[in-house]
Design an enzyme around this catalytic site. Structure first.
Site, short mmCIF file in Angstrom:
data_model
loop_
_atom_site.label_atom_id
_atom_site.label_comp_id
_atom_site.label_asym_id
_atom_site.label_seq_id
_atom_site.Cartn_x
_atom_site.Cartn_y
_atom_site.Cartn_z
N GLU A 1 0.79 -1.20 -0.18
CA GLU A 1 0.00 0.06 -0.18
C GLU A 1 0.99 1.09 -0.05
O GLU A 1 0.31 2.33 0.07
CB GLU A 1 -0.80 0.06 1.15
CG GLU A 1 -1.84 -1.02 1.35
CD GLU A 1 -3.01 -0.69 2.25
OE1 GLU A 1 -2.98 -0.01 3.09
OE2 GLU A 1 -3.97 -1.73 2.27
N ARG B 1 1.88 1.94 4.68
CA ARG B 1 1.59 2.96 3.62
C ARG B 1 2.79 3.83 3.44
O ARG B 1 2.61 4.74 2.28
CB ARG B 1 0.04 3.53 3.89
CG ARG B 1 -0.94 2.79 3.68
CD ARG B 1 -2.34 3.35 3.55
NE ARG B 1 -2.51 3.77 5.11
CZ ARG B 1 -2.91 2.80 5.69
NH1 ARG B 1 -3.40 1.66 5.29
NH2 ARG B 1 -3.47 3.20 7.00
N THR C 1 -0.56 0.84 10.33
CA THR C 1 -0.09 0.82 8.96
C THR C 1 -0.11 1.95 8.23
O THR C 1 0.44 2.03 7.08
CB THR C 1 -1.56 0.00 8.39
OG1 THR C 1 -2.72 0.85 8.73
CG2 THR C 1 -1.84 -1.26 9.01
N GLU D 1 -11.51 -2.52 15.30
CA GLU D 1 -12.50 -3.78 15.30
C GLU D 1 -12.31 -4.77 16.36
O GLU D 1 -13.05 -5.67 16.68
CB GLU D 1 -12.02 -4.69 13.98
CG GLU D 1 -12.79 -3.98 12.62
CD GLU D 1 -12.47 -2.45 12.34
OE1 GLU D 1 -11.41 -2.31 12.33
OE2 GLU D 1 -13.59 -1.66 12.14
N THR E 1 -10.03 5.44 15.88
CA THR E 1 -8.66 5.34 15.60
C THR E 1 -8.03 6.01 14.40
O THR E 1 -8.91 6.26 13.63
CB THR E 1 -7.98 3.89 15.56
OG1 THR E 1 -8.92 3.12 14.67
CG2 THR E 1 -8.22 3.09 16.61
N ASP F 1 -19.36 1.14 10.91
CA ASP F 1 -17.75 1.02 10.35
C ASP F 1 -17.59 2.10 9.56
O ASP F 1 -16.58 2.18 8.43
CB ASP F 1 -17.25 -0.42 9.84
CG ASP F 1 -15.78 -0.47 9.64
OD1 ASP F 1 -15.14 0.46 10.23
OD2 ASP F 1 -15.17 -1.11 9.00
N CYS G 1 -13.66 -17.12 11.85
CA CYS G 1 -12.48 -17.26 10.83
C CYS G 1 -12.83 -16.64 9.69
O CYS G 1 -12.14 -15.88 8.95
CB CYS G 1 -12.62 -18.56 10.39
SG CYS G 1 -12.79 -19.78 11.62
N MET H 1 -1.39 -16.69 11.94
CA MET H 1 -2.34 -17.40 12.30
C MET H 1 -1.94 -17.83 13.64
O MET H 1 -1.41 -18.77 14.00
CB MET H 1 -2.46 -18.72 11.41
CG MET H 1 -3.50 -19.56 12.05
SD MET H 1 -5.30 -18.89 11.95
CE MET H 1 -5.87 -20.19 13.01
#
Ligand code: CA
Length: 705
Positions: free
Chosen positions: A84, A136, A180, A198, A259, A324, A625, A667
């Site tokens: 990004e 970014r 990010t 989230e 945020t 959101d 998931c 994970m």
């Protein structure tokens, strides 16, 4: 002069260069950044200028010459997640970042790698990254390159060597925060926010002294859950304006969200910093704030003094946010002629689907108009500044199918503004989403905490029904006239999740796409005038610079972000590929190797069974998931579970899901959220989807014959 003394002089000069490569690298200061508009060759900060217009005055590449654009040089990275970053170019060096927060410096003309830096982010932090392990880009200031790492470190690197000068941790790493976004530097202070709403965090932005790494100020965007002051720049305004807009206990467990994960802009004349804030945590206001209150400063543009973090004004785009609908999206500054009067404005196309124009000094709302068709509100009342909500949009009693989806009408993908055309180019989306109040919601520390019934996101049975959903998810490039308040032209894309934008004085608009096409459009008409197939999807925004009279266009290639994780079923079915930086110029002849053809993965499901309950597994899968592996195990961006060796035995599955064997890749162990029996039920469900997929494949093969 004797030969020996000539050699001696050369040797001394070489030694000097070798020992002091520093003084020339990354020498960006306040005066240069304020005058960046006229420094046409360089691209010194994330949005090129403090106004963040992403408009280059360069004209060598234009509608006449663009057809001769070819690759000048390229570089392939060692990461295959979303790319990004906007590459910066300062005095002959290109600085960029990749997923997992790695930093690279190149000779801008030749592409020779000068240095690289890997912050070695622990893979398990990837679990807290809702929207991929992306980054970014960097900020450059006074010989230093700044990067915000996914795990919360703000790291200062020597611009000449990539050596660490200082590193500081910007958030409580026991909480599900991530970074990010690209830092910005204003008057010697490095600004950085974070994400994580989230999962349950409290939003803020911090300013650090660029030289020492010492915290200068911090501004929280939501009240302190313990009801006490933070000793921060936000204390006064939270007490005066924000605290009374929050209710109940839900937000106290999460921190409320808000945020500051992406946009910033700066007006040096007014000396005001503009930040954008994110969604509520959880999304659902019923669960967050007893279903009432505006919840300041969620989903807002907030104006601050950059020296102290003192509050100046705010405008909340979505009071009592419940979908959101962040307002962290690209904030840009411009001068517009509105009603015969020159106005200095702030512009934003946040997720909620309205394009806002505000007075930069006072925060007065000048206009708010739909840039895509939306369902949650019919308009914005310009007197009160508040949206006129559609009855039922808050899904308090009944589910609501709403546009935009949590992806937004526009997400982080940067826009661009051409002052020449008076147009804002918006990488936009129209995506519907089923919002259902999760009546069984309980906050789970560190998990996906949005208060929405995730079962509603499951896909319907049958290919025709799936195709119908896919057809509703649309991507556009919109040339928006912020004065006439309407689109002048729109390009429709085959997929909804595309790339950021660059506008140039060569009358061009550059944008990449999900399909991997890097395209130049005529800025006036939207006609496609050039394209290049990169072989991999593009989400990043391009930048452009010039050296020795040649103009270069740089683009990071590599698909990823939120949509490929959660909605890959509607996007190109392509394996993850290593990221690349492609740099173009007129007459460029660099050859770029094609990516290898994808291997079709299969597993033999004969005799494979599970003692788990597929029915129970269906619900557990969608709760735990789906947000990364896609609804109905449809995801192929992260390893395709339906063709994974994991699926073959209960032990294989447990080693990953419960024991955390793949933690380095992000994970984590789900031991804290699932019992081994529940994990096995998820396996039973994924197995049923795998069997179904095999049968569908066989049927499709038979039809094709
Ligand atoms: Ca969000």
């Amino acid at each position: 002069m004797k030969i020996t003394s000539i050699l001696g002089t050369i040797a001394a000069a070489l030694l000097l260069t070798a020992c002091q490569p520093g003084p020339k690298a990354g020498k960006v200061d306040a005066a240069r950044l304020i005058a960046a508009e006229t420094d046409t060759g360089n691209w010194m900060s994330y949005g090129r200028t403090y106004s963040e217009q992403r408009y280059s005055p360069l004209t060598k590449v234009n509608t006449e010459t663009v057809g001769k654009l070819g690759v000048a040089w390229h570089y392939e990275f060692d990461t295959d997640r979303g790319q990004e970053a906007t590459p910066l170019m300062v005095d002959g060096t290109v600085y960029t970042t990749t997923s997992w927060s790695k930093v690279f410096a190149f000779d801008a003309k030749t592409g020779a790698l000068k240095w690289s830096y890997d912050p070695k982010v622990d893979g398990k932090r990837g679990f807290s990254a809702c929207c991929d392990v992306v980054n970014r880009g960097v900020a450059v200031w006074n010989g230093t390159v700044f990067v915000g790492a996914l795990d919360g470190r703000l790291i200062a690197l020597d611009a000449a060597t990539g050596k660490v000068k200082w590193s500081t941790v910007t958030f409580d790493q026991s909480k599900p925060y991530t970074i990010t976004g690209a830092p910005r530097v204003i008057k010697g202070k490095v600004l950085i926010g974070n994400g994580g709403a989230e999962y349950g965090v409290r939003g803020y932005i911090s300013a650090y002294d660029a030289a020492s790494g010492k915290l200068a100020w911090r501004f929280y965007t939501t009240p302190n859950p313990e009801g006490k002051p933070d000793g921060a720049a936000s204390d006064k305004v939270l007490a005066e304006k924000a605290n009374k807009t929050w209710f109940g206990e839900g937000w106290k467990k999460t921190g409320g969200g808000g945020t500051v994960w992406d946009a910033m802009a700066y007006d040096p004349d007014l000396d005001i910093l503009y930040i954008g804030t994110g969604n509520g945590s959880p999304w659902n206001r019923i669960k967050r704030s007893d279903g009432k209150g505006d919840n300041l400063f969620l989903s807002s543009i907030v104006a601050l003094k950059p020296d102290t973090g003192a509050y100046v004004w705010h405008y909340q785009t979505t009071p009592g946010e419940s979908w959101d609908y962040t307002a962290t999206q690209h904030i840009m500054l411009a001068e517009l002629n509105i009603g015969g009067k020159a106005r200095k404005v702030v512009m934003q196309a946040p997720k909620n689907g309205f394009f806002y124009v505000l007075d930069r000094a006072s925060g007065e709302l000048l206009s708010a108009d739909k840039y895509i068709p939306i369902t949650w509100a019919t308009g914005v009342d310009l007197k009160t500044g508040r949206p006129i909500e559609t009855p039922g949009a808050r899904y308090e009693t009944n589910p609501a199918l709403a546009i935009p989806a949590p992806y937004g009408g526009h997400n982080w993908q940067p826009m661009a503004y051409s002052p020449k055309e008076g147009l804002v180019y918006i990488p936009a989306m129209s995506v519907p989403f089923g919002y259902v109040n999760d009546t069984k919601y309980i906050h789970k520390q560190g998990a996906w905490n949005v208060g929405i019934d995730t079962l509603a996101t499951a896909l319907p049975d049958g290919n025709a029904a799936k195709a119908a959903i896919k057809a509703m998810m649309k991507g556009h490039l919109i040339a928006w006239d912020p004065v006439a308040k309407k689109a002048r032209w729109t390009v429709e894309h085959p997929y909804f999740w595309n790339a950021g934008v660059l506008a140039t004085a060569g009358d061009l608009v550059f944008q990449g796409s999900a399909g991997g096409e890097f395209v130049a459009y005529n800025a006036k008409t939207g006609a496609k005038v050039w394209s290049y197939q990169a072989g991999n999807g593009i989400i990043a925004a391009p930048s452009t610079y010039s050296i020795d009279g040649e103009q270069y266009v740089a683009i990071m290639v590599g698909y990823g972000g939120a949509a490929p994780l959660a909605a890959n079923f509607a996007l190109p079915d392509r394996p993850r590929l290593p990221g690349r930086l492609l740099v173009f110029k007129i007459g460029g002849t660099d050859k770029v190797a094609a990516f290898p053809a994808p291997e079709k993965m299969t597993i033999d499901l004969a005799g494979v069974s599970s003692k788990g309950s597929a029915k129970e597994g269906f619900a557990l899968y969608h709760q735990n998931c789906a947000v990364c592996h896609g609804p109905n195990a449809s995801g192929t961006y992260l390893p395709n579970l339906k063709t994974s060796q994991m699926l073959l035995t209960e032990d294989n599955w447990k080693s990953v899901v419960i024991d955390g064997a793949r933690q380095p890749m992000g994970m984590i162990s789900f031991k804290q959220f699932l019992t081994p029996a529940q994990a096995e039920s998820i396996r039973a469900y994924v197995l049923s989807e795998a069997v179904k997929a095999k049968a569908e494949d066989a049927a499709a093969m038979a039809t094709n014959k």
